[in-house]
Design a protein around this motif. Structure first.
Motif, PDB file in Angstrom:
ATOM      1  N   PRO A  94     -26.142  14.666  12.694  1.00  0.00           N
ATOM      2  CA  PRO A  94     -25.748  14.013  13.950  1.00  0.00           C
ATOM      3  C   PRO A  94     -25.612  15.044  15.071  1.00  0.00           C
ATOM      4  O   PRO A  94     -25.115  16.150  14.831  1.00  0.00           O
ATOM      5  CB  PRO A  94     -24.391  13.379  13.630  1.00  0.00           C
ATOM      6  CG  PRO A  94     -24.332  13.300  12.140  1.00  0.00           C
ATOM      7  CD  PRO A  94     -25.173  14.432  11.624  1.00  0.00           C
ATOM      8  N   PRO A  95     -26.033  14.715  16.290  1.00  0.00           N
ATOM      9  CA  PRO A  95     -25.990  15.692  17.391  1.00  0.00           C
ATOM     10  C   PRO A  95     -24.608  16.308  17.604  1.00  0.00           C
ATOM     11  O   PRO A  95     -24.503  17.469  17.957  1.00  0.00           O
ATOM     12  CB  PRO A  95     -26.419  14.882  18.619  1.00  0.00           C
ATOM     13  CG  PRO A  95     -27.212  13.760  18.072  1.00  0.00           C
ATOM     14  CD  PRO A  95     -26.620  13.451  16.719  1.00  0.00           C
ATOM     15  N   GLU A  96     -23.553  15.539  17.370  1.00  0.00           N
ATOM     16  CA  GLU A  96     -22.207  16.088  17.576  1.00  0.00           C
ATOM     17  C   GLU A  96     -21.839  17.126  16.512  1.00  0.00           C
ATOM     18  O   GLU A  96     -20.892  17.882  16.681  1.00  0.00           O
ATOM     19  CB  GLU A  96     -21.148  14.984  17.638  1.00  0.00           C
ATOM     20  CG  GLU A  96     -21.004  14.145  16.385  1.00  0.00           C
ATOM     21  CD  GLU A  96     -21.956  12.952  16.318  1.00  0.00           C
ATOM     22  OE1 GLU A  96     -21.736  12.109  15.436  1.00  0.00           O
ATOM     23  OE2 GLU A  96     -22.912  12.863  17.120  1.00  0.00           O
ATOM     24  N   GLN A  97     -22.590  17.185  15.416  1.00  0.00           N
ATOM     25  CA  GLN A  97     -22.358  18.191  14.380  1.00  0.00           C
ATOM     26  C   GLN A  97     -23.409  19.291  14.395  1.00  0.00           C
ATOM     27  O   GLN A  97     -23.185  20.352  13.838  1.00  0.00           O
ATOM     28  CB  GLN A  97     -22.361  17.548  12.986  1.00  0.00           C
ATOM     29  CG  GLN A  97     -21.077  16.843  12.637  1.00  0.00           C
ATOM     30  CD  GLN A  97     -21.136  16.327  11.209  1.00  0.00           C
ATOM     31  OE1 GLN A  97     -21.772  15.314  10.939  1.00  0.00           O
ATOM     32  NE2 GLN A  97     -20.483  17.024  10.313  1.00  0.00           N
ATOM     33  N   GLY A  98     -24.541  19.047  15.002  1.00  0.00           N
ATOM     34  CA  GLY A  98     -25.648  19.996  14.970  1.00  0.00           C
ATOM     35  C   GLY A  98     -25.479  21.112  15.990  1.00  0.00           C
ATOM     36  O   GLY A  98     -25.589  20.895  17.192  1.00  0.00           O
TER      37      GLY A  98
ATOM     38  N   ASP B 242     -19.358  17.771  30.447  1.00  0.00           N
ATOM     39  CA  ASP B 242     -19.155  16.469  31.085  1.00  0.00           C
ATOM     40  C   ASP B 242     -19.745  15.310  30.279  1.00  0.00           C
ATOM     41  O   ASP B 242     -19.501  14.152  30.604  1.00  0.00           O
ATOM     42  CB  ASP B 242     -19.758  16.457  32.493  1.00  0.00           C
ATOM     43  CG  ASP B 242     -18.940  17.290  33.470  1.00  0.00           C
ATOM     44  OD1 ASP B 242     -17.757  17.553  33.181  1.00  0.00           O
ATOM     45  OD2 ASP B 242     -19.498  17.684  34.507  1.00  0.00           O
ATOM     46  N   ALA B 243     -20.532  15.618  29.245  1.00  0.00           N
ATOM     47  CA  ALA B 243     -21.160  14.555  28.452  1.00  0.00           C
ATOM     48  C   ALA B 243     -20.083  13.801  27.664  1.00  0.00           C
ATOM     49  O   ALA B 243     -19.094  14.384  27.238  1.00  0.00           O
ATOM     50  CB  ALA B 243     -22.191  15.156  27.497  1.00  0.00           C
ATOM     51  N   PRO B 244     -20.288  12.501  27.472  1.00  0.00           N
ATOM     52  CA  PRO B 244     -19.294  11.717  26.721  1.00  0.00           C
ATOM     53  C   PRO B 244     -19.221  12.117  25.257  1.00  0.00           C
ATOM     54  O   PRO B 244     -20.071  12.662  24.680  1.00  0.00           O
ATOM     55  CB  PRO B 244     -19.786  10.285  26.857  1.00  0.00           C
ATOM     56  CG  PRO B 244     -21.178  10.346  27.357  1.00  0.00           C
ATOM     57  CD  PRO B 244     -21.402  11.712  27.916  1.00  0.00           C
TER      58      PRO B 244
END
Length: 151
Positions: free
Chosen positions: A92-96, A149-151
């Motif tokens: 997942p992008p939030e972990q990569g 600033d990204a959510p």
């Protein structure tokens, strides 16, 4: 004592699990990083990263327990692009963790390209940022601001 508690007790904000197994069979266990080493680490909460030989050994058991997974230790911006683009198919992008290595010799387009790659995951900024010319450094700051600033 848990790993997270150790990080906080010792004043670290990240623990990097880096067990590198090279093709020649050499195995290295690397270090606890100093505060601020991992750009994705949040204040007062340890972020645990699985380096896994630069992303060559990712597994879902570790992903279920650690906040970060390095996608590669590739430093060539042209070679990192396909890794950064395809990493979200496995992590997942939030972990990569996507590393960005802007270099003083890079053109402004190359710095922008490097930072755009990093925006595809969780920015991990390295390289010789203080040595960049002011315009290149401004591009790095702009990319980090967009990321924050990204959510």
């Amino acid at each position: 004592m848990t790993s997270e508690r150790q990080c906080i007790t010792w004043g670290h904000d990240a623990l990097r699990l880096e067990i590198d197994i090279d093709p020649d069979g050499d195995i290295r266990l690397t270090h606890l990083g100093p505060p601020g080493e991992t750009a994705g680490a949040e204040r007062h909460r340890a972020a645990l990263e699985n380096c896994a030989s630069g992303g060559m050994r990712s597994d879902y058991a570790l992903l279920s327990r650690l906040q970060l997974q390095s996608t590669s230790d590739q430093q060539d911006l042209q070679l990192y692009a396909p890794v950064a683009a395809s990493a979200p198919t496995a992590v997942p992008p939030e972990q990569g963790a996507v590393w960005a290595y802007p270099q003083p010799a890079d053109s402004l387009d190359e710095v922008a390209f490097t930072m755009a790659n990093a925006l595809l995951g969780r920015i991990h900024l390295s390289g010789r940022v203080p040595e960049l010319d002011p315009d290149a450094r401004a591009l790095v700051h702009e990319a980090v601001a967009v990321y924050k600033d990204a959510p």
